[in-house]
Enzyme design. Structure first.
Site, PDB file in Angstrom:
ATOM      1  N   SER A  15      -1.323  14.065  -8.347  1.00 34.20           N
ATOM      2  CA  SER A  15      -1.531  14.199  -9.798  1.00 34.20           C
ATOM      3  C   SER A  15      -1.786  15.675 -10.078  1.00 34.20           C
ATOM      4  O   SER A  15      -2.166  16.425  -9.158  1.00 34.20           O
ATOM      5  CB  SER A  15      -2.762  13.376 -10.210  1.00 34.20           C
ATOM      6  OG  SER A  15      -3.209  13.738 -11.509  1.00 34.20           O
ATOM      7  N   TYR A  56     -11.567  10.366  -9.279  1.00 35.23           N
ATOM      8  CA  TYR A  56     -10.102  10.534  -9.335  1.00 35.23           C
ATOM      9  C   TYR A  56      -9.713  11.945  -8.889  1.00 35.23           C
ATOM     10  O   TYR A  56      -8.820  12.129  -8.064  1.00 35.23           O
ATOM     11  CB  TYR A  56      -9.619  10.253 -10.761  1.00 35.23           C
ATOM     12  CG  TYR A  56      -8.120  10.164 -10.918  1.00 35.23           C
ATOM     13  CD1 TYR A  56      -7.440   8.975 -10.654  1.00 35.23           C
ATOM     14  CD2 TYR A  56      -7.378  11.264 -11.335  1.00 35.23           C
ATOM     15  CE1 TYR A  56      -6.068   8.892 -10.807  1.00 35.23           C
ATOM     16  CE2 TYR A  56      -6.000  11.190 -11.487  1.00 35.23           C
ATOM     17  CZ  TYR A  56      -5.344   9.999 -11.227  1.00 35.23           C
ATOM     18  OH  TYR A  56      -3.975   9.911 -11.381  1.00 35.23           O
TER      19      TYR A  56
HETATM   20  P1  NAD Z   1      -0.028   1.611 -12.947  1.00 36.31           P
HETATM   21  O1  NAD Z   1      -1.349   1.026 -13.278  1.00 36.31           O
HETATM   22  O2  NAD Z   1       1.118   1.407 -13.872  1.00 36.31           O
HETATM   23  O3  NAD Z   1       0.441   1.138 -11.495  1.00 36.31           O
HETATM   24  C1  NAD Z   1      -0.439   1.097 -10.407  1.00 36.31           C
HETATM   25  C2  NAD Z   1       0.125   0.207  -9.321  1.00 36.31           C
HETATM   26  O4  NAD Z   1      -0.794   0.220  -8.210  1.00 36.31           O
HETATM   27  C3  NAD Z   1       0.288  -1.244  -9.761  1.00 36.31           C
HETATM   28  O5  NAD Z   1       1.427  -1.810  -9.158  1.00 36.31           O
HETATM   29  C4  NAD Z   1      -0.982  -1.888  -9.207  1.00 36.31           C
HETATM   30  O6  NAD Z   1      -0.879  -3.280  -8.993  1.00 36.31           O
HETATM   31  C5  NAD Z   1      -1.115  -1.136  -7.886  1.00 36.31           C
HETATM   32  N1  NAD Z   1      -2.464  -1.219  -7.330  1.00 36.31           N
HETATM   33  C6  NAD Z   1      -3.620  -0.846  -7.924  1.00 36.31           C
HETATM   34  N2  NAD Z   1      -4.659  -1.130  -7.117  1.00 36.31           N
HETATM   35  C7  NAD Z   1      -4.148  -1.685  -5.992  1.00 36.31           C
HETATM   36  C8  NAD Z   1      -4.731  -2.195  -4.793  1.00 36.31           C
HETATM   37  N3  NAD Z   1      -6.052  -2.184  -4.586  1.00 36.31           N
HETATM   38  N4  NAD Z   1      -3.901  -2.704  -3.857  1.00 36.31           N
HETATM   39  C9  NAD Z   1      -2.574  -2.725  -4.059  1.00 36.31           C
HETATM   40  N5  NAD Z   1      -1.967  -2.278  -5.166  1.00 36.31           N
HETATM   41  C10 NAD Z   1      -2.749  -1.754  -6.121  1.00 36.31           C
HETATM   42  O7  NAD Z   1      -0.333   3.175 -12.780  1.00 36.31           O
HETATM   43  P2  NAD Z   1       0.622   4.467 -12.670  1.00 36.31           P
HETATM   44  O8  NAD Z   1       0.280   5.361 -13.778  1.00 36.31           O
HETATM   45  O9  NAD Z   1       2.023   4.098 -12.422  1.00 36.31           O
HETATM   46  O10 NAD Z   1      -0.006   5.141 -11.360  1.00 36.31           O
HETATM   47  C11 NAD Z   1       0.687   5.275 -10.145  1.00 36.31           C
HETATM   48  C12 NAD Z   1       0.179   6.521  -9.417  1.00 36.31           C
HETATM   49  O11 NAD Z   1       0.485   7.674 -10.209  1.00 36.31           O
HETATM   50  C13 NAD Z   1      -1.328   6.534  -9.212  1.00 36.31           C
HETATM   51  O12 NAD Z   1      -1.614   7.017  -7.916  1.00 36.31           O
HETATM   52  C14 NAD Z   1      -1.821   7.517 -10.261  1.00 36.31           C
HETATM   53  O13 NAD Z   1      -3.008   8.134  -9.891  1.00 36.31           O
HETATM   54  C15 NAD Z   1      -0.667   8.484 -10.307  1.00 36.31           C
HETATM   55  N6  NAD Z   1      -0.584   9.292 -11.538  1.00 36.31           N
HETATM   56  C16 NAD Z   1      -0.416   8.718 -12.763  1.00 36.31           C
HETATM   57  C17 NAD Z   1      -0.328   9.527 -13.892  1.00 36.31           C
HETATM   58  C18 NAD Z   1      -0.112   8.966 -15.264  1.00 36.31           C
HETATM   59  O14 NAD Z   1      -0.218   9.728 -16.262  1.00 36.31           O
HETATM   60  N7  NAD Z   1       0.211   7.694 -15.417  1.00 36.31           N
HETATM   61  C19 NAD Z   1      -0.436  10.922 -13.752  1.00 36.31           C
HETATM   62  C20 NAD Z   1      -0.635  11.465 -12.498  1.00 36.31           C
HETATM   63  C21 NAD Z   1      -0.686  10.644 -11.393  1.00 36.31           C
END
Ligand code: NAD
Length: 267
Positions: A143, A156
């Site tokens: 991130s 985080y």
């Molecule tokens: P999201 O909530 O859409 O997806 C998260 C996924 O992780 C889901 O499939 C969920 O079921 C799975 N998950 C969560 N906890 C779990 C567990 N204990 N065991 C197994 N699976 C689990 O979120 P996203 O925004 O797509 O995030 C994905 C990654 O991207 C994360 O690591 C997040 O930190 C990173 N990220 C997101 C953003 C943003 O703006 N959305 C920005 C930077 C980084």
């Protein structure tokens, strides 16, 4: 036949958001996709169907709670029995925002376990397998918060900074391993800025509240504060970068963290 055609990728947290977007782009490049999320995820079936629709030669769901190291190890064994894990995308993650004194201890533990420790356990399990086969790609979804901080995100930011550091160490340890003719082994992070997924919905809602209840105005507020492009990153764009990192042209690209953040970390 493209270089990636027929290879197998495990993408953690690929039923939603960024993981789904990355897995879809890999599927379109001909990669077999091990779709992963929590056991019983209601979106699992749709995600598997979406992978096949996108062009994956095969796709299968593997459920495991990645806060549990034993569950991770069992899942890696199951995926390996289905197909060699050529590509590992560590993407599963959660968020909770609060100042440090209001941050529940359980949230600290869960975010460190899911966003950081899980990546240690998955990498530790797959790297010897990748080394024995000569090719391997690890793409860790960090991130911007692996590079800079924001308030109310203590666990985080700690987890994502940790993931960036851990990825550098592992990249160094595997820099000269694998077979260059097959693509060698690389370890990199992608550092997204704001990307509209369920993970940031509570932040969008809070910003919308401050902006008079309008969701679009809330998104605009969030972007104005941090992301100079004033545009969300699209999950397909993160997927396209992951496809590049997995390709032959990226065989000597390792130990990096690539921001896709509309200029956030350039400020
Ligand atoms: P999201 O909530 O859409 O997806 C998260 C996924 O992780 C889901 O499939 C969920 O079921 C799975 N998950 C969560 N906890 C779990 C567990 N204990 N065991 C197994 N699976 C689990 O979120 P996203 O925004 O797509 O995030 C994905 C990654 O991207 C994360 O690591 C997040 O930190 C990173 N990220 C997101 C953003 C943003 O703006 N959305 C920005 C930077 C980084």
């Amino acid at each position: 036949m493209s270089f990636l055609n027929g290879k197998t990728a495990l993408v953690t947290g690929s039923t939603s958001g960024i993981g789904l977007g990355v897995a879809t782009e890999l599927a379109a490049a001909g990669v077999r996709i091990a779709v992963h999320s929590l056991p019983g995820d209601a979106q699992a079936e749709a995600a598997v169907a979406a992978m096949k629709e996108a062009g994956a030669p095969d796709a299968k769901f593997f459920g495991a709670d990645v806060s549990n190291p034993d569950a991770i190890r069992a899942m890696i064994e199951e995926v390996e029995a289905w197909g060699p894990i050529d590509i590992l995308v560590n993407n599963a993650g959660i968020q909770h925002t609060a100042g440090i004194t209001d941050m529940p201890d359980a949230k600290w533990d869960a975010i460190i376990a899911i966003n950081l420790s899980s990546c240690f356990h998955t990498m530790k399990a797959v790297l010897p397998l990748m080394e024995s086969r000569g090719y391997g790609r690890i793409v860790n979804i960090a991130s911007v918060h692996g590079l800079v901080a924001s308030v109310e995100k203590v666990p985080y930011v700690a987890a994502k900074h940790g993931l960036v550091g851990m990825s550098k160490v592992v990249a160094l340890e595997y820099a000269s391993k694998g077979d260059p003719a097959k693509g060698a082994i690389t370890v990199n992070c992608i550092a997204p800025g704001f990307t509209e997924t369920p993970l940031i919905e509570s932040q969008i809602q809070a910003a919308a509240g401050r902006a008079g209840g309008d969701r679009d105005a809330g998104i605009a507020e969030l972007l104005k504060e941090k992301q100079p492009s004033l545009r969300m990153t699209q999950t397909s764009e993160l997927g396209a970068l992951a496809v590049f990192l997995c390709g032959m042209a990226a065989q000597n690209l390792t130990g990096t963290t690539i921001p896709v953040d509309g200029g956030w970390t350039a400020q």
